[in-house]
Scaffold this motif. Structure first.
Motif, PDB file in Angstrom:
ATOM      1  N   UNK A 109     -45.497 -18.868 -49.838  1.00  0.00           N
ATOM      2  CA  UNK A 109     -45.488 -19.905 -48.784  1.00  0.00           C
ATOM      3  C   UNK A 109     -45.484 -19.321 -47.505  1.00  0.00           C
ATOM      4  N   UNK A 110     -46.817 -19.678 -46.859  1.00  0.00           N
ATOM      5  CA  UNK A 110     -47.010 -19.466 -45.630  1.00  0.00           C
ATOM      6  C   UNK A 110     -47.442 -20.615 -44.612  1.00  0.00           C
ATOM      7  N   UNK A 111     -46.695 -21.036 -43.546  1.00  0.00           N
ATOM      8  CA  UNK A 111     -47.115 -22.118 -42.808  1.00  0.00           C
ATOM      9  C   UNK A 111     -46.427 -23.394 -43.253  1.00  0.00           C
ATOM     10  N   UNK A 112     -46.935 -24.592 -43.329  1.00  0.00           N
ATOM     11  CA  UNK A 112     -46.410 -25.821 -43.759  1.00  0.00           C
ATOM     12  C   UNK A 112     -46.442 -25.893 -45.115  1.00  0.00           C
ATOM     13  N   UNK A 113     -45.258 -26.350 -45.754  1.00  0.00           N
ATOM     14  CA  UNK A 113     -45.101 -26.819 -47.060  1.00  0.00           C
ATOM     15  C   UNK A 113     -44.406 -28.061 -46.827  1.00  0.00           C
ATOM     16  N   UNK A 114     -45.167 -29.114 -46.814  1.00  0.00           N
ATOM     17  CA  UNK A 114     -44.568 -30.429 -46.559  1.00  0.00           C
ATOM     18  C   UNK A 114     -44.765 -31.527 -47.627  1.00  0.00           C
ATOM     19  N   UNK A 115     -43.880 -32.397 -47.869  1.00  0.00           N
ATOM     20  CA  UNK A 115     -44.016 -33.613 -49.007  1.00  0.00           C
ATOM     21  C   UNK A 115     -44.446 -33.003 -50.251  1.00  0.00           C
ATOM     22  N   UNK A 116     -45.763 -33.386 -50.808  1.00  0.00           N
ATOM     23  CA  UNK A 116     -45.874 -32.884 -52.108  1.00  0.00           C
ATOM     24  C   UNK A 116     -46.134 -31.449 -52.138  1.00  0.00           C
ATOM     25  N   UNK A 134     -42.542 -23.318 -43.046  1.00  0.00           N
ATOM     26  CA  UNK A 134     -41.700 -24.444 -42.448  1.00  0.00           C
ATOM     27  C   UNK A 134     -41.982 -25.339 -43.641  1.00  0.00           C
ATOM     28  N   UNK A 135     -40.682 -26.133 -44.162  1.00  0.00           N
ATOM     29  CA  UNK A 135     -41.119 -27.031 -45.079  1.00  0.00           C
ATOM     30  C   UNK A 135     -40.143 -28.123 -45.097  1.00  0.00           C
ATOM     31  N   UNK A 136     -40.444 -29.264 -45.189  1.00  0.00           N
ATOM     32  CA  UNK A 136     -39.581 -30.648 -45.368  1.00  0.00           C
ATOM     33  C   UNK A 136     -40.033 -31.532 -46.333  1.00  0.00           C
ATOM     34  N   UNK A 137     -39.219 -32.486 -46.575  1.00  0.00           N
ATOM     35  CA  UNK A 137     -39.318 -33.661 -47.367  1.00  0.00           C
ATOM     36  C   UNK A 137     -40.066 -34.793 -46.430  1.00  0.00           C
ATOM     37  N   UNK A 138     -41.361 -34.715 -46.365  1.00  0.00           N
ATOM     38  CA  UNK A 138     -42.092 -35.590 -45.167  1.00  0.00           C
ATOM     39  C   UNK A 138     -42.111 -36.985 -45.564  1.00  0.00           C
ATOM     40  N   UNK A 139     -41.779 -37.246 -46.794  1.00  0.00           N
ATOM     41  CA  UNK A 139     -42.084 -38.590 -47.127  1.00  0.00           C
ATOM     42  C   UNK A 139     -40.929 -39.765 -46.342  1.00  0.00           C
ATOM     43  N   UNK A 140     -39.877 -39.212 -46.207  1.00  0.00           N
ATOM     44  CA  UNK A 140     -39.092 -40.159 -45.277  1.00  0.00           C
ATOM     45  C   UNK A 140     -39.537 -40.389 -43.955  1.00  0.00           C
ATOM     46  N   UNK A 141     -40.211 -39.572 -43.344  1.00  0.00           N
ATOM     47  CA  UNK A 141     -40.684 -39.783 -41.981  1.00  0.00           C
ATOM     48  C   UNK A 141     -41.792 -40.698 -41.944  1.00  0.00           C
ATOM     49  N   UNK A 142     -42.322 -41.209 -42.970  1.00  0.00           N
ATOM     50  CA  UNK A 142     -43.445 -42.223 -42.795  1.00  0.00           C
ATOM     51  C   UNK A 142     -42.955 -43.465 -43.295  1.00  0.00           C
ATOM     52  N   UNK A 143     -41.938 -43.470 -43.350  1.00  0.00           N
ATOM     53  CA  UNK A 143     -41.603 -44.968 -43.855  1.00  0.00           C
ATOM     54  C   UNK A 143     -41.047 -45.234 -45.420  1.00  0.00           C
ATOM     55  N   UNK A 144     -41.181 -43.960 -46.141  1.00  0.00           N
ATOM     56  CA  UNK A 144     -41.008 -43.953 -47.293  1.00  0.00           C
ATOM     57  C   UNK A 144     -39.546 -43.384 -47.751  1.00  0.00           C
ATOM     58  N   UNK A 145     -39.445 -43.463 -49.129  1.00  0.00           N
ATOM     59  CA  UNK A 145     -38.144 -42.766 -49.535  1.00  0.00           C
ATOM     60  C   UNK A 145     -38.146 -41.198 -49.431  1.00  0.00           C
ATOM     61  N   UNK A 146     -37.224 -40.331 -49.112  1.00  0.00           N
ATOM     62  CA  UNK A 146     -37.298 -39.093 -49.180  1.00  0.00           C
ATOM     63  C   UNK A 146     -37.312 -38.340 -50.534  1.00  0.00           C
TER      64      UNK A 146
END
Length: 267
Positions: A109-116, A134-146
């Motif tokens: 993992x280098x750089x972004x690992x977001x959502x899927x 840098x990693x995140x559960x991006x789904x919740x940030x666009x109005x969806x479930x995390x």
């Protein structure tokens, strides 16, 4: 080394190891329909390819995978719940296939690992990050479930319920050092050192018997959700007897007593 090229997915065969490269660097390796299909078909196909012993998954360029490409037409042209669910399920099959395939999967993992993209890392067996990760559960940030693409299954098992809830409910980024501190990744290395870092694990895994490696992944998969210690040990007992009756087991014992490297043939 043999290369198998798809426009968005490159498979490099180095000995018995497949290096799988997500190849949309200009889009931070975001998942479009072609990449989704290629990944799903690749991981499904590995079930019948025991000669391929380990999979290393990485992204081209400066990111691992930024998640689903929301700019692509196929992600926007979903006009009914039925269409949406069918598309959702087609992506989710990647992660199911990753856990079903018998080969251990190592994500670099280098750089972004977001959502899927985060879920690709979570569905792997080993995760190694560099300092830019840098990693995140991006789904919740666009109005969806995390909770998406297995995140509500993988994260609590990897980091515990409280930390999983923090990441899923906030969508906050977790950086490399904290990911290491909470056990989300096993190593953090400097930028440019991921390939060097994985070599020790590859060398050690390749020095183990092919069947033993496959059955170890199977037992880890099954026993994380098993109902009891007795059930876990029953599977371990079965796997040990299966391995002990192979020619490779005999070779392993002889090599140990002779203090030499074993020569396994998967028989």
């Amino acid at each position: 080394m043999e290369n198998k090229k798809n426009e968005h997915l490159i498979i490099e065969e180095k000995g018995a190891v497949d290096w799988v490269i997500l190849n949309r660097p200009d889009s931070l390796n975001a998942l479009n329909l072609e990449m989704v299909t290629a990944l799903r078909d690749y991981f499904r196909g590995m079930a019948t390819r025991p000669e391929r012993r380990i999979i290393v998954l990485r992204g081209a360029g400066r990111a691992f995978c930024a998640g689903l490409d929301l700019k692509e037409e196929e992600t926007q042209d979903l006009n009914s719940p039925q269409q949406g669910l069918a598309f959702q399920r087609s992506i989710a099959e990647i992660y199911i296939a990753m856990r079903r395939c018998p080969q251990p999967i190592i994500s670099l993992i280098s750089g972004a690992a977001c959502g899927g993209g985060l879920s690709l890392a979570l569905a792997s067996d080993i995760r190694i990050a560099d300092t830019t990760a840098k990693m995140n559960c991006a789904y919740i940030r666009i109005g969806l479930s995390g909770c998406d693409m297995g995140s509500s299954y993988f994260l609590p098992r990897l980091v515990g319920a409280s930390l999983a809830a923090e990441l899923i409910l906030t969508g906050k980024f977790i950086l490399a050092q904290r990911a290491l501190d909470i056990g989300l990744v096993s190593q953090v290395v400097e930028l440019g050192q991921l390939e060097n870092a994985v070599e020790e694990d590859l060398k050690l895994m390749l020095s183990n018997s092919p069947l033993g490696l496959r059955l170890s992944k199977e037992a880890l998969n099954v026993n994380i959700d098993t109902a009891s210690l007795e059930a876990a040990i029953a599977l371990e007992d079965r796997n040990q007897i299966l391995c002990s009756l192979t020619e490779d087991s005999k070779e392993g014992l002889v090599a140990f007593t002779e203090r030499r490297a074993p020569h396994y043939r998967d028989i």
